[in-house]
Every structure is written in structure tokens, then in C-alpha cells.
Design an enzyme around this catalytic site. Structure first.
Site, short mmCIF file in Angstrom:
data_model
loop_
_atom_site.label_atom_id
_atom_site.label_comp_id
_atom_site.label_asym_id
_atom_site.label_seq_id
_atom_site.Cartn_x
_atom_site.Cartn_y
_atom_site.Cartn_z
CE LYS A 44 -2.06 -1.25 3.71
NZ LYS A 44 -1.52 -2.44 3.97
CB THR A 45 3.54 2.33 2.36
OG1 THR A 45 2.64 2.24 3.32
CG2 THR A 45 4.32 3.65 2.35
CG ASP A 223 0.62 4.99 4.19
OD1 ASP A 223 -0.54 4.04 3.93
OD2 ASP A 223 1.54 4.92 4.34
CD GLU A 224 -0.32 2.77 8.61
OE1 GLU A 224 -1.32 2.16 9.19
OE2 GLU A 224 1.08 2.43 8.58
CD GLN A 254 -1.44 -3.23 9.24
OE1 GLN A 254 -0.43 -2.82 9.67
NE2 GLN A 254 -1.58 -3.47 7.99
NE ARG A 596 3.95 -4.24 11.14
CZ ARG A 596 3.53 -3.82 9.96
NH1 ARG A 596 4.10 -2.90 9.20
NH2 ARG A 596 2.21 -4.44 9.42
P1 ATP Z 1 1.55 -2.14 5.92
O1 ATP Z 1 0.31 -2.37 6.09
O2 ATP Z 1 2.31 -2.99 6.95
O3 ATP Z 1 1.64 -0.71 6.22
P2 ATP Z 1 1.96 -2.20 3.03
O4 ATP Z 1 0.77 -2.39 2.60
O5 ATP Z 1 2.14 -0.41 3.03
O6 ATP Z 1 2.12 -2.54 4.58
P3 ATP Z 1 4.64 -1.88 1.89
O7 ATP Z 1 5.06 -1.34 3.21
O8 ATP Z 1 4.24 -0.88 0.87
O9 ATP Z 1 3.39 -2.38 2.43
O10 ATP Z 1 5.33 -2.94 0.94
C1 ATP Z 1 5.96 -4.01 2.00
C2 ATP Z 1 7.21 -4.68 1.37
O11 ATP Z 1 7.04 -5.12 0.03
C3 ATP Z 1 8.09 -3.36 1.13
O12 ATP Z 1 9.51 -3.88 1.42
C4 ATP Z 1 7.97 -3.33 -0.37
O13 ATP Z 1 9.17 -2.77 -1.12
C5 ATP Z 1 7.58 -4.48 -0.79
N1 ATP Z 1 6.98 -4.57 -2.05
C6 ATP Z 1 5.70 -3.91 -2.18
N2 ATP Z 1 5.53 -4.40 -3.52
C7 ATP Z 1 6.23 -5.11 -4.23
C8 ATP Z 1 6.44 -5.35 -5.57
N3 ATP Z 1 5.45 -5.24 -6.52
N4 ATP Z 1 7.55 -6.23 -5.89
C9 ATP Z 1 8.53 -6.44 -4.99
N5 ATP Z 1 8.49 -5.92 -3.70
C10 ATP Z 1 7.30 -5.22 -3.33
MG MG Z 2 2.20 0.74 5.05
#
Ligand code: ATP
Ligand code: MG
Length: 644
Positions: A44-45, A223-224, A254, A596
Site C-alpha cells: 500500500k505504501t 496512508d494508514e 491494523q 512486521r
Molecule cells: P503495511 O500494511 O504494513 O503498512 P504496506 O501494505 O504498506 O504494509 P509496503 O510497506 O508498501 O506494504 O510494502 C511491503 C514490502 O513489500 C516493502 O518492502 C515493499 O518494498 C515490498 N513490495 C511491495 N510491492 C512490491 C512489488 N511489486 N515487488 C517487490 N516488492 C514489493
Molecule cells: Mg504501509
């Protein structure tokens, strides 16, 4: 505005490279309100960051037309770094927390509500002082200051002014709120809640200003989103009434800040609020191994109140989640420190490891163990144990008892809790101490003998001096018993107990933890020496250090190895949440913690903890039995066996 050139299209492809189809769709969808609702670690981020880069690179918006809201300043900084690595010109993106962005808007428009543009933003400590003064003027016990501050903050989370009909204007909280608001305004100051509320007011009363910002921010990204409160929601809604250009990302599983006014309803209601919404669900988790993710998913499935999501990894199961039982808290810290060393030998960087705890008091035992093992660490988002106010206060008392001429300690506690020794008295004491080259304590004694203060001061100061001297003579008391006497007889503990706020509860827990630690020391001198050694050892640690933090502050972050400590009933889930019927939020917190971890997740729990003078047998956390057994290994033998 830039036009799409061949180069830009190349860049466009570059930015989208590596994204999965759903992520890509979320990045390129610009003509509809967008909600990315998906589990932890699904990107997402990453989508949010890439989307900003994509918009700039392809000329959909100038950087200054993009507003991006993150949950913490730290997250904002990280996002800025990532962005600048992707495209140029990102400095002018409005990227920050709700508070920092509102502060910026308020500075440019402060005159509209009668503040100067150099207004100050006050913190919780200042809020407590101000409320304390008002309570004093109203002849109400100042002990409730913290709980009044909390009430005021919760009202501000809901955008409720003092004259809001939902507030009982005759109640103590309501009366203080009204006076507080007048006072803080007259000081040309605002608190955190005001930052948003004033901006909303300016928008409401000045449609041209609101229009200006609506025109300015073509795209708004949040975000969040699951942890936004009502006021933040209203603010967003004003800037983007029909959701055009709005993109929010979040995960209902979350939502962990309801105790600070966050309303998960904001994300659940999103589709109804913004009719043109497109929802994108990301299902592939890129962060964790299959076992860790499986365990986390099985845990969160026990919540009834959730949307429910599919989430999968690329088939690499990785390590199973390791659960280890410890005999007591000391043993637990030792097990974790040893595992950190082992992982470090296996070339996992210290900076890629984190110990996550439920409550701040838990950090002490870990801090001491890490220091003993020479493992560099930092406490994130929270002060290190021995730097916390209440801990420093109690230690200052003990230093003063041990050595009455310790003037720093004297100064710290002579009026803590408040006993009417104000600045004027202190000035006299300092003058005497300088004139006669004696300590503050000696000056106090001398001036008391000569009757040099007014009667109320005479009384309270002499009680204080006698109290310190009488304890100084009690060689028979162990440091733990002495500390307990200090906390009880000065009223320090009962003031905290009566406050009944999350903050006072945390402080009380910290003090109890210190009492526990004190039991390991036979005399005051050894303890005081220990504290100064611990405080000294922590200096000079670089970047590659283990992070020690609460689960709450770990939101959004990721580490190769995560240690989740204290999974016992009462500790986690935390007693207070159990009493308040907030078990599901505790479970979400556990889910945040587990997710995490990239490669290794360890859970520890202790069978026994010492609370005050008594050993208490703790039951393992109910969350342990909710983890699907296929993803978990229970370990009771020595830590090393797992890796050798
Ligand atoms: P959270 O809910 O914990 O905030 P999130 O959904 O925001 O998580 P991110 O932090 O954006 O997730 O991504 C998680 C990990 O996966 C990061 O290390 C990111 O770089 C990696 N990632 C996300 N998408 C891809 C992709 N398409 N290919 C490779 N790595 C990815
Ligand atoms: Mg995130």
C-alpha cells in the site's frame, strides 16, 4: 504543465516495472476516488509513493499540487527519501502528517482567526500545566489535570468546540475546556488538536480560502487511513468534497489507535461517503514468509468485526514462527539477547532486528540485557527507560537520600509532587547556596533554622527535609522498600493512580517495573552506581542498532527479524484493554506486530513475573492458542539448538 514525451513514457514504464497488476491499476487510476484496502505488507505504501512519482513524471500534476498525508514524521521522511530517488522536484510535494500540514496552512492564514503567524504549538506537558493552573483557580484538585487534558483532546478529535451542545458546559471538564481555549488563544498558542480545528474553521468561514486549497491540491493521498479520526476526516472531506483526486490506503485489521480517537468507521464507510469510489484490493504480500503470514492470518481471523481479506505469498514459506517459553522476565530478555547474537552471527544486521513490546515498562529488562551483551540498541518513539520522567524523579529521590548534597537531585524533586516550593523559594535557596558555598539541601536547613520563609513554605520544606533525612538514616531498608515508601508517602503513586489516563497508567507501570528492578540490589549505593553505568553505556551507538519499541510505534515498519515479547494474559492482551472490552483491538495489535517480520518472528512469554514484591504466575496469552499450529514451532530448550 509537462506533456507526455517519449522519455516520460519510458519513465512511466520504469516506475510501473515490478508492480503487480492490481498495484499498477491503483497507481494509474487518477480519474476516480480510490481506496486501496488490503492486508499488511501488500505494498500500500509502495503504491502511494509510486503514484506520486508517476503523477509528477507524467505531468498529471506539479509536485506542489500533490498533498500526501502520512501517519508519523518518520514515515514522511522515509517517503520523501524514496520519492526523491524516483523523480526530481519532489521537495515541493506537500508531504507530512495531518498536524504538520495543518500547521503550514494555519501559518499562512493565522490572521483570519486572530492568531499571529508566529503562534507556538504547545505539547502535552504544556497542556497539563495550563489545565493545572485553571483547576487551581477554580479551586479544584489539580490531580485530575491529565484526565481533563485527555477529555479535551478526545473532543478535539471529534471537532467539538467548547460550546458544542454535546458537551456538558457545567461539568468540570466542560468548564475547564472553555477556559483553557480562551487562555491558550490569548497566549497566541495552539495545541495539536487546534491545528486541525482552526484550519477547518478558516475553511468554513472563508470560502475563498477553502477554494484556493481545493484548486491547489489536485491530488490528495492518505496512508494508514484506518487510523484517522473524525476531525481529520472532516478536513479531508472539505478539501475533496466528492472525493475527486482522493486516494486513501489502509487496512481495517491494523486499526490500533481507537484509544486516541481514531475511528475505523472512516475506512469502512468510505464507499458510501464517496460515490465514485473504486476499490483496489492487493492480495500478494511481499514482506513476510508464508509461515509468518499464515500465523498472522490465522490469528486475525479470530476477530469478528472485520472485513476479511485474502492474502498470499509467492510460495516461499520461510521459517516457522518460533514460540519460546521463558521462566521469568530476566530469562526472557536473556533468550532474546542470545537469539539476537545468533542471528547477527548469521549476518542479519542489528538494524534489521526489532523487539516489540506491548507496554513501555517492558523495555527495561531488555535494555539491561542488551547492554550487558554489548548489543547496540535504540528505543524508538519513546524515551529509554531510565530517561523517563517518573523514573528520573524516583531515582533523584534516592540519590538525594543517599547524598543530601546532590543539589541536582534536590532541585528535581523538592517540588515533585507539588508542595508549594516555587521559583521564588528556589531563588533564595540558590542565592544562599552560592553565598555560603553549600548545597541546596544545606541552605534549606539553614534557612529553616533561621525562620527565613513564610509559614506555609516553612512547613512544607521542613517536612520534605525531615523526610529525606529520616530515610537517610534507615540503613535497614532495602532500596526497593525505600522506593515504595517514597512513592507512597509523597503521594506520587496515588496521584498517578487517581488520574486514570493511559499516560498515568503507563507511568505507574514504569514505576512498578523500577521497584521490581530494585529488588536485585541490596543497598542504595550499588543501585545508584548501576544506574549511572547503564545510562553511560548507552551513548555512541550508530545506525546499525536493534530497535526496541512498542507495537503501536512499529506500524508501517518492517524488519528481517522481529521479537514479540511478553505474550501473557494481562500483559498482552493488556489488562486495561480487557477491562474495557477492547480485545479485538489488542488482536489487531498482535497482527501488526507479527506482520512486521520479513524472515524471522519470535514470540516469548514468561511463566512468572515479579510485580511489586510478589511473584505472579502468568498464563500464556490467549493469542498463542489462536495461531495456526502448522506455522508454529514451540521451543522450550535452549535457544541455540534452533540454529545449530
Ligand atoms: P503495511 O500494511 O504494513 O503498512 P504496506 O501494505 O504498506 O504494509 P509496503 O510497506 O508498501 O506494504 O510494502 C511491503 C514490502 O513489500 C516493502 O518492502 C515493499 O518494498 C515490498 N513490495 C511491495 N510491492 C512490491 C512489488 N511489486 N515487488 C517487490 N516488492 C514489493
Ligand atoms: Mg504501509
Amino acid at each position: 504543465m509537462q506533456v507526455n514525451t517519449a522519455k516520460n513514457l519510458d519513465m512511466d514504464n520504469c516506475l510501473l516495472d515490478g508492480l503487480n497488476p492490481e498495484q499498477r491499476e491503483a497507481v494509474v487510476t487518477l480519474d476516480r476516488t480510490l481506496l486501496v484496502l488490503s492486508g499488511a505488507g501488500t505494498g500500500k505504501t509502495k503504491v502511494l509513493t509510486t503514484k506520486i512519482a508517476y503523477m509528477i513524471e507524467n505531468g498529471y500534476a506539479f509536485p506542489s499540487q500533490i498533498l500526501a498525508v502520512t501517519f508519523s514524521n518518520r514515515a514522511a521522511m522515509e517517503m520523501k527519501e524514496r520519492l526523491s530517488a524516483m523523480v526530481t522536484g519532489t521537495e515541493s510535494v506537500w508531504l507530512g502528517t495531518f498536524h504538520s500540514i495543518c500547521a503550514k496552512i494555519l501559518r499562512s492564514n493565522a490572521d483570519l482567526i486572530g492568531l499571529s503567524n508566529s503562534f507556538t504549538v504547545i505539547d502535552t506537558g504544556d497542556q497539563q500545566k495550563l489545565v493545572g493552573q485553571i483547576l487551581k483557580e477554580l479551586n479544584i484538585d489539580k490531580k485530575i489535570a491529565n484526565s481533563v487534558v485527555t477529555a479535551i483532546s478526545r473532543w478535539k478529535d471529534k471537532c467539538m468546540c467548547p460550546n458544542d451542545p454535546r458537551i456538558d458546559a457545567k461539568s468540570i471538564d466542560g468548564r475547564v475546556y472553555a477556559l483553557y481555549q480562551e487562555r491558550i488563544f490569548s497566549y497566541d498558542s495552539v495545541d495539536f488538536g487546534d491545528l486541525l480545528m482552526y484550519v477547518i474553521r478558516i475553511f468554513k468561514e472563508n470560502s475563498h480560502i477553502l477554494q484556493k486549497y481545493r484548486d491547489k491540491f489536485k491530488y490528495i493521498l492518505v496512508d494508514e487511513y484506518q487510523d484517522t479520526n473524525m476531525t481529520q476526516y472532516m478536513w479531508l472531506r472539505m478539501l475533496s468534497p466528492n472525493g475527486s483526486g482522493l486516494c486513501c490506503v489502509g487496512d481495517d485489521d491494523q486499526a490500533i489507535y481507537s484509544w486516541r480517537g481514531a475511528e475505523v468507521g472512516n475506512i469502512l464507510r468510505f464507499e458510501k461517503d464517496f460515490l465514485n469510489t473504486k476499490i483496489v484490493r492487493l492480495e500478494r504480500n511481499y514482506r513476510s514468509g508464508g509461515h509468518i503470514l499464515g500465523a498472522a492470518s490465522s490469528l486475525i481471523a479470530h476477530n469478528e468485526n472485520r472485513l476479511g481479506k485474502t492474502i498470499w505469498t509467492d510460495g516461499n514459506n520461510g521459517e516457522k514462527l518460533l514460540i519460546q517459553r521463558a521462566y521469568n522476565g530476566f530469562d526472557e530478555a536473556k533468550i532474546v539477547a542470545e537469539k539476537i547474537e545468533l542471528l547477527h552471527l548469521k549476518s542479519v544486521k542489528f538494524g534489521e532486528m526489532a523487539i516489540l513490546v506491548r507496554a513501555g515498562f517492558q523495555t527495561r529488562e531488555f535494555e539491561e540485557r542488551l547492554i550487558a551483551y554489548g548489543i547496540p540498541y535504540k528505543v524508538v518513539g519513546n524515551l529509554k527507560f531510565y530517561d523517563r520522567q517518573e523514573i528520573k524523579d524516583l531515582i533523584a529521590y534516592m540519590r538525594l537520600i543517599y547524598q543530601p548534597n546532590d543539589s541536582l537531585a534536590f532541585e528535581r524533586v523538592v517540588n515533585v509532587p507539588k508542595r508549594g516550593i516555587g521559583a521564588a523559594v528556589m531563588a533564595k535557596l540558590h542565592a544562599r547556596s552560592a553565598e555560603r558555598n553549600i548545597s541546596l539541601f544545606q541552605s534549606a536547613k539553614e534557612m529553616l533554622e533561621n525562620n527565613e520563609f513564610r509559614p506555609t513554605v516553612m512547613e512544607s520544606l521542613s517536612t520534605f527535609v525531615k523526610f529525606i533525612e529520616s530515610l537517610g538514616k534507615r540503613n535497614d531498608l532495602s532500596p526497593a522498600v525505600m522506593a515504595k515508601i517514597i512513592l507512597d508517602e509523597t503521594g506520587y503513586l496515588s496521584i498517578l493512580t487517581n488520574e486514570r489516563t493511559v499516560e498515568s497508567q503507563t507511568r505507574e507501570e514504569n514505576l512498578k517495573e523500577l521497584l521490581r528492578a530494585l529488588e536485585d540490589f541490596e543497598d542504595l549505593a550499588t543501585f545508584i552506581e548501576h544506574v549511572s553505568l547503564v545510562t553511560d553505556a548507552r551513548k555512541n551507538s550508530g545506525d546499525d542498532v536493534v530497535s526496541l519499541m512498542t507495537l503501536h510505534s512499529a506500524k508501517g515498519l518492517e524488519f528481517d527479524a522481529v521479537f514479540l515479547a511478553g505474550w501473557e494474559e494481562g500483559v498482552f492482551p493488556h489488562n486495561m484493554s480487557l477491562q474495557e472490552g477492547n480485545l479485538e483491538e489488542e488482536r489487531r495489535l498482535a497482527y501488526v506486530g507479527l506482520t512486521r517480520a520479513k524472515k524471522y518472528a519470535f514470540i516469548t512469554y514468561a511463566m512468572n513475573r515479579k510485580v511489586y514484591n510478589q511473584w505472579q504466575a502468568n498464563l500464556p496469552s490467549r493469542f498463542l492458542s489462536e495461531l495456526s499450529p502448522e506455522h508454529v514451532v514451540h521451543q522450550k530448550s535452549k535457544a541455540e539448538k534452533y540454529y545449530n
